[in-house]
Design an enzyme around this catalytic site. Sequence first.
Site: not given
Ligand code: NCD
Ligand code: ZN
Length: 346
Positions: A14, A16-18, A100, A137, A175, A248, A252, A264
Amino acid sequence: MDKTVTIPRPDDWHLHLRDGAMLKAVLPETARDFARAIIMPNLVPPVVTAAQAREYHDRILAALAPGSRFTPLMTLYLTEETDPDDVAAAAASGLVHAVKLYPAGATTNSASGVSDFDNVRAVLERMAEIGLPLCVHGEVTDHDIDIFDREAVFIDRVLDPIRRATPGLRVVMEHITTENGVDYVKSSDRDLGATITTHHLIINRNHILVGGIKPHYYCLPVAKREEHRRALRAAASSGDPRFFLGTDSAPHTDPNKESACGCAGCFTATNTMPLLAHVFEEENALDRLAAFASRNGPAFYRLPVNQDRLTLIRADTPTDFPPRIGSADGPVTVFDPGFPVYWRVS
Ligand code: NCD
Ligand code: ZN
């Protein structure tokens, strides 16, 4: 004397690479230690179709350093308009490894998520037929449900009904943050797994709120009470094949985190493996780190365990992790566990 642990090269189930500048900045942090990762589709706009997943996949490969062997495992973002045939074709081609589900409004970039589950029934049934996992989620978004209860309520009100209505649907509870989540996963002997993040093994809700608000510890699902953190640690370090690593890691920029309405997400890609070695050593479970980080995930996703290996070394002096990494969009703070970590990747 230095202590070492060698495990099959881990995967992140899991991540996030953006995109764009942020992708360029964070990708090396994961590709350094991990062989593969399940790539979250919550871009703006989200990755909804197989064609969009193919383009995103190619942008990730283009951003990799020459010679890197990192493999992104793509996912599709489930919407009420998702076409079951498009999903099935994307899975058959080997491009897409999961779909997802974000309840609409649950977290960062989830506005296109699902509100009415009847509208995704046909997709879920097709996924059950072809064995394609649904990554969930697991939080309700109702305003009358306390944010600390949203995972537990989701299990009863949404997840369990979906699983009963769709026999054979393979689900990953993403998560998990509660003992309720751990217990629900353990109560099922098939078609259900869960990812656990690095940070939820380390922080509880006090870390976010005591002694001043700590925006870099704020993520969703939000960290819960200490008893829940203990349940997560027990599950992760148990060797139980239903639990596996999904960091996860969610970058940011600092201005977006350190704000009156902060985003978040915890960014843990840089130091996850040393932190996990620390946690598993504390749990007297270093011999089960490979199950959690390297073996259980591939088994659930029906993929081979990586042949390559990763060695972690425990030194006499604490490891210096960078406090933040740079990106053209701005700095991104690396998760600070709040204690010295003596482990590092060899
Ligand atoms: C994730 C995000 O920033 O894309 N943020 C997080 O707090 N985990 C989104 C997510 O997986 O809920
Ligand atoms: Zn996530």
